[in-house]
Write a protein that holds these residues in place. Structure first.
Motif, mmCIF file in Angstrom:
data_model
loop_
_atom_site.group_PDB
_atom_site.id
_atom_site.type_symbol
_atom_site.label_atom_id
_atom_site.label_comp_id
_atom_site.label_asym_id
_atom_site.label_seq_id
_atom_site.Cartn_x
_atom_site.Cartn_y
_atom_site.Cartn_z
ATOM 1 N N MET A 1 0.815 -1.191 0.000
ATOM 2 C CA MET A 1 0.000 0.000 0.000
ATOM 3 C C MET A 1 0.863 1.261 0.000
ATOM 4 N N GLY A 2 2.098 1.181 0.488
ATOM 5 C CA GLY A 2 2.939 2.349 0.643
ATOM 6 C C GLY A 2 3.612 2.808 -0.636
ATOM 7 N N SER A 3 3.985 1.882 -1.523
ATOM 8 C CA SER A 3 4.701 2.302 -2.722
ATOM 9 C C SER A 3 3.971 1.803 -3.969
ATOM 10 N N PHE A 4 4.134 2.586 -5.017
ATOM 11 C CA PHE A 4 3.535 2.220 -6.297
ATOM 12 C C PHE A 4 4.606 1.658 -7.206
ATOM 13 N N SER A 5 4.244 0.664 -7.994
ATOM 14 C CA SER A 5 5.195 0.099 -8.942
ATOM 15 C C SER A 5 5.189 0.933 -10.222
ATOM 16 N N ILE A 6 6.084 0.611 -11.098
ATOM 17 C CA ILE A 6 6.191 1.330 -12.375
ATOM 18 C C ILE A 6 4.917 1.165 -13.195
ATOM 19 N N TRP A 7 4.245 0.043 -13.041
ATOM 20 C CA TRP A 7 3.019 -0.201 -13.805
ATOM 21 C C TRP A 7 1.894 0.739 -13.365
ATOM 22 N N HIS A 8 1.827 1.039 -12.081
ATOM 23 C CA HIS A 8 0.823 1.992 -11.608
ATOM 24 C C HIS A 8 1.040 3.362 -12.244
ATOM 25 N N TRP A 9 2.319 3.814 -12.273
ATOM 26 C CA TRP A 9 2.624 5.130 -12.839
ATOM 27 C C TRP A 9 2.390 5.162 -14.346
ATOM 28 N N LEU A 10 2.652 4.046 -15.040
ATOM 29 C CA LEU A 10 2.388 4.000 -16.482
ATOM 30 C C LEU A 10 0.895 4.075 -16.786
ATOM 31 N N VAL A 11 0.078 3.430 -15.978
ATOM 32 C CA VAL A 11 -1.371 3.501 -16.158
ATOM 33 C C VAL A 11 -1.862 4.926 -15.906
ATOM 34 N N VAL A 12 -1.352 5.578 -14.864
ATOM 35 C CA VAL A 12 -1.733 6.966 -14.581
ATOM 36 C C VAL A 12 -1.320 7.871 -15.731
ATOM 37 N N LEU A 13 -0.105 7.692 -16.245
ATOM 38 C CA LEU A 13 0.365 8.483 -17.381
ATOM 39 C C LEU A 13 -0.496 8.262 -18.614
ATOM 40 N N LEU A 14 -0.881 7.039 -18.876
ATOM 41 C CA LEU A 14 -1.742 6.733 -20.018
ATOM 42 C C LEU A 14 -3.102 7.411 -19.877
ATOM 43 N N ILE A 15 -3.669 7.396 -18.703
ATOM 44 C CA ILE A 15 -4.968 8.035 -18.484
ATOM 45 C C ILE A 15 -4.859 9.542 -18.660
ATOM 46 N N VAL A 16 -3.780 10.141 -18.157
ATOM 47 C CA VAL A 16 -3.594 11.583 -18.306
ATOM 48 C C VAL A 16 -3.448 11.951 -19.774
ATOM 49 N N VAL A 17 -2.696 11.173 -20.540
ATOM 50 C CA VAL A 17 -2.527 11.442 -21.973
ATOM 51 C C VAL A 17 -3.852 11.291 -22.706
ATOM 52 N N LEU A 18 -4.639 10.297 -22.341
ATOM 53 C CA LEU A 18 -5.933 10.107 -22.994
ATOM 54 C C LEU A 18 -6.898 11.240 -22.666
ATOM 55 N N VAL A 19 -6.855 11.750 -21.447
ATOM 56 C CA VAL A 19 -7.780 12.800 -21.045
ATOM 57 C C VAL A 19 -7.396 14.138 -21.655
ATOM 58 N N PHE A 20 -6.125 14.497 -21.552
ATOM 59 C CA PHE A 20 -5.707 15.832 -21.981
ATOM 60 C C PHE A 20 -5.172 15.885 -23.406
ATOM 61 N N GLY A 21 -4.603 14.831 -23.907
ATOM 62 C CA GLY A 21 -4.019 14.835 -25.238
ATOM 63 C C GLY A 21 -2.575 15.300 -25.191
ATOM 64 N N THR A 22 -1.798 14.863 -26.168
ATOM 65 C CA THR A 22 -0.368 15.163 -26.154
ATOM 66 C C THR A 22 -0.077 16.617 -26.480
ATOM 67 N N LYS A 23 -0.882 17.241 -27.334
ATOM 68 C CA LYS A 23 -0.621 18.629 -27.708
ATOM 69 C C LYS A 23 -0.822 19.561 -26.508
ATOM 70 N N LYS A 24 -1.883 19.341 -25.759
ATOM 71 C CA LYS A 24 -2.143 20.189 -24.593
ATOM 72 C C LYS A 24 -1.070 19.985 -23.523
ATOM 73 N N LEU A 25 -0.622 18.734 -23.343
ATOM 74 C CA LEU A 25 0.436 18.475 -22.370
ATOM 75 C C LEU A 25 1.757 19.097 -22.806
ATOM 76 N N LYS A 26 2.025 19.095 -24.115
ATOM 77 C CA LYS A 26 3.249 19.719 -24.632
ATOM 78 C C LYS A 26 3.206 21.229 -24.387
ATOM 79 N N ASN A 27 2.072 21.848 -24.663
ATOM 80 C CA ASN A 27 1.933 23.288 -24.429
ATOM 81 C C ASN A 27 2.040 23.616 -22.949
#
Length: 79
Positions: A1-27
């Motif tokens: 419960m205390g630490s997240f693995s790399i897979w957790h962070w990759l899933v979070v990153l994927l969701i953020v990219v899907l929600v905001f899009g790469t162009k908006k994140l680049k800007n």
């Protein structure tokens, strides 16, 4: 419960990219980088002007009489 693995962070990153899009994140990244650079430049400029500061010129009565919404004050720094 205390630490997240790399897979957790990759899933979070994927969701953020899907929600905001790469162009908006680049800007967002470039805007944030420019803001940090401007802040650092301002801090460096503020440090050099504090050492050799000159008194600010006084505002004439004609200008303050025409602009009733401006309040003229002298800012002083704490020693």
């Amino acid at each position: 419960m205390g630490s997240f693995s790399i897979w957790h962070w990759l899933v979070v990153l994927l969701i953020v990219v899907l929600v905001f899009g790469t162009k908006k994140l680049k800007n967002l990244g470039s805007d944030l980088g420019a803001a940090v650079k401007g802040f650092k430049d301002g801090m460096a400029q503020g440090n050099t002007t504090d050492a050799a500061s000159t008194p600010a010129p006084q505002v004439t009565a004609d200008k303050s009489a025409t602009d009733k919404t401006t309040i003229d004050v002298d800012a002083k720094t704490k020693s």
